[in-house]
Scaffold this motif. Structure first.
Motif, PDB file in Angstrom:
ATOM      1  N   MET A  56      42.276  33.227  35.326  1.00 14.81           N
ATOM      2  CA  MET A  56      42.504  31.839  34.920  1.00 14.81           C
ATOM      3  C   MET A  56      41.433  31.381  33.924  1.00 14.81           C
ATOM      4  O   MET A  56      41.743  30.723  32.926  1.00 14.81           O
ATOM      5  N   ALA A  57      40.180  31.739  34.188  1.00 12.55           N
ATOM      6  CA  ALA A  57      39.101  31.359  33.281  1.00 12.55           C
ATOM      7  C   ALA A  57      39.274  32.021  31.921  1.00 12.55           C
ATOM      8  O   ALA A  57      39.085  31.398  30.876  1.00 12.55           O
ATOM      9  N   LYS A  58      39.628  33.304  31.926  1.00 18.03           N
ATOM     10  CA  LYS A  58      39.831  34.011  30.662  1.00 18.03           C
ATOM     11  C   LYS A  58      40.977  33.398  29.866  1.00 18.03           C
ATOM     12  O   LYS A  58      40.891  33.262  28.639  1.00 18.03           O
ATOM     13  N   ASP A  96      35.098  41.555  34.261  1.00 20.62           N
ATOM     14  CA  ASP A  96      35.464  41.438  35.665  1.00 20.62           C
ATOM     15  C   ASP A  96      34.705  40.311  36.353  1.00 20.62           C
ATOM     16  O   ASP A  96      35.030  39.953  37.493  1.00 20.62           O
ATOM     17  N   SER A  97      33.710  39.760  35.679  1.00 21.85           N
ATOM     18  CA  SER A  97      32.860  38.746  36.308  1.00 21.85           C
ATOM     19  C   SER A  97      33.522  37.374  36.344  1.00 21.85           C
ATOM     20  O   SER A  97      33.043  36.480  37.035  1.00 21.85           O
ATOM     21  N   LEU A 147      37.588  41.459  24.096  1.00 22.52           N
ATOM     22  CA  LEU A 147      36.315  41.262  24.782  1.00 22.52           C
ATOM     23  C   LEU A 147      36.473  40.286  25.940  1.00 22.52           C
ATOM     24  O   LEU A 147      36.028  40.552  27.066  1.00 22.52           O
ATOM     25  N   VAL A 148      37.088  39.143  25.683  1.00 22.37           N
ATOM     26  CA  VAL A 148      37.263  38.119  26.708  1.00 22.37           C
ATOM     27  C   VAL A 148      37.951  38.692  27.944  1.00 22.37           C
ATOM     28  O   VAL A 148      37.530  38.440  29.087  1.00 22.37           O
ATOM     29  N   TRP A 149      38.987  39.487  27.735  1.00 25.14           N
ATOM     30  CA  TRP A 149      39.780  39.992  28.857  1.00 25.14           C
ATOM     31  C   TRP A 149      39.176  41.246  29.494  1.00 25.14           C
ATOM     32  O   TRP A 149      39.724  41.785  30.459  1.00 25.14           O
ATOM     33  N   SER A 171      28.642  41.472  33.952  1.00 27.71           N
ATOM     34  CA  SER A 171      28.563  41.519  35.419  1.00 27.71           C
ATOM     35  C   SER A 171      28.009  40.172  35.864  1.00 27.71           C
ATOM     36  O   SER A 171      28.275  39.170  35.212  1.00 27.71           O
ATOM     37  N   GLN A 172      27.270  40.129  36.954  1.00 27.45           N
ATOM     38  CA  GLN A 172      26.783  38.839  37.451  1.00 27.45           C
ATOM     39  C   GLN A 172      26.122  38.044  36.343  1.00 27.45           C
ATOM     40  O   GLN A 172      25.227  38.536  35.653  1.00 27.45           O
TER      41      GLN A 172
END
Length: 341
Positions: A241-243, A236-237, A231-233, A194-195
């Protein structure tokens, strides 16, 4: 009085390596720091080795668990037993550079929740450098919670190595950890679920990684084709594009990756049957994926090594993996020698 830092090590059957690791840590301990080793029921003489350090230095604590619960839960147990405001999740076979602890302590001002310690990567005997730094930066970096994408892109690959994580204990304990038991990357789950935390990255490499010595190396295909991308995908945080900058969603679909794992001995018909046979894919890709699993591994190794020699000299870890494969060819060994290891 609460300690400032707990250096937490989870270990299992590492008697051949853990003493060298502890030597580099104990020499740097201060009175506001403890070293906590959680042993997941080792069957070798790890206990005898660690207990010697605990007997000689009251700042060293040793907890032996009755059963092995896996690396994720063991690190979680270590943090739960820690007495420090911050926990450095150190590994059991890598080395701290001189002055590393003092350098980290400067960063722990109470406001930061995560410090990422840059690392260099060397061959298993520490003789050759595979990467001079996992985080590519020549200056210290800072990230606020709203910088989640930038933090992920800049550090996620480095964070796949747990030893670079120094995290505020109360931040860790406030997050969901159980959901990441069995992932092999509980720390990444804690950070990005999360955050994201207020973070600092130390540019100077303070740890030397002994590459290719991980307990999970024989499971490399499962881990890097399935567990890590899953795990990477899952986060939601961070943005899609970053993933995508860190891992393809389904890297097992990339035939070149299957070929590389065949070349190093990590992919054969057993892996195809176990992981790919039921995966949805076009008929031609299924045929090719199975055919790659049947290529003579020595031939695959030689062809991959020749490719690296001609077109991918920068792929130092791949070159090293090819040279250490049970199917290493004279070509792979020659390419590794020319690269300096």
């Amino acid at each position: 009085m609460q300690l400032r830092l707990s250096i937490c090590i989870s270990t299992l059957n590492r008697a051949a390596f853990i003493g060298e690791t502890l030597d580099t840590i104990v020499a740097q301990l201060r009175d506001d720091i403890e070293l906590l080793v959680v042993d997941g029921a080792s069957k070798d003489n790890t206990a005898e080795i660690v207990e010697r350090y605990a007997t000689a230095d009251s700042r060293v604590r040793y907890i032996r668990l009755p059963i092995n619960s896996g690396v994720d839960q063991d690190y979680d147990i270590a943090v739960s037993h820690a007495r420090g405001e911050y926990c450095w999740l150190m590994t059991d076979d890598d080395l701290l550079k001189p002055g590393a602890i003092d350098r980290v302590m400067v960063m722990l001002d109470g406001n930061v929740e995560l410090v990422v310690v840059n690392t260099e990567v060397r061959t298993v005997d520490f003789g050759g450098i595979l990467s001079s730094a996992l985080v590519a930066t020549d200056r210290n970096l800072e990230y606020a919670p709203e910088d989640a994408d930038r933090l992920f892109v800049d550090t996620a690959l480095a964070l796949s190595f747990i030893g670079c994580v120094v995290i505020k204990r109360n931040f860790w304990l406030a997050r969901d950890r159980v959901a990441y038991y069995g992932s092999l990357f509980i720390h990444v789950g804690v950070i990005f679920q999360s955050q994201t935390p207020c973070t600092r990255v130390i540019a100077e490499p303070l740890i030397t990684i002994r590459y290719g010595n991980a307990m999970w190396t024989p499971r490399g295909f499962e881990i890097w084709m399935f567990k890590w991308p899953s795990l990477v995908w899952s986060f939601d945080s961070v943005s899609t594009m970053a993933k995508a900058c860190i891992s393809a969603r389904e890297p097992w679909r990339q035939l070149r990756k299957l070929w590389l794992y065949r070349s190093i001995g990590g992919y054969a018909l057993g892996e195809y049957d176990r992981y790919l046979a039921e995966c949805p894919m076009p008929g031609y890709k299924r045929l090719i994926s199975r055919a790659i699993a049947m290529v003579p591994p020595g031939l695959a190794n030689a062809m991959s090594s020749l490719y690296c020699r001609l077109f991918a000299r920068h792929a130092r870890m791949n070159i090293y993996d090819l040279s250490r494969s049970p199917y290493a060819s004279s070509i792979s060994r020659a390419v590794a020698r020319s690269a300096g290891y």
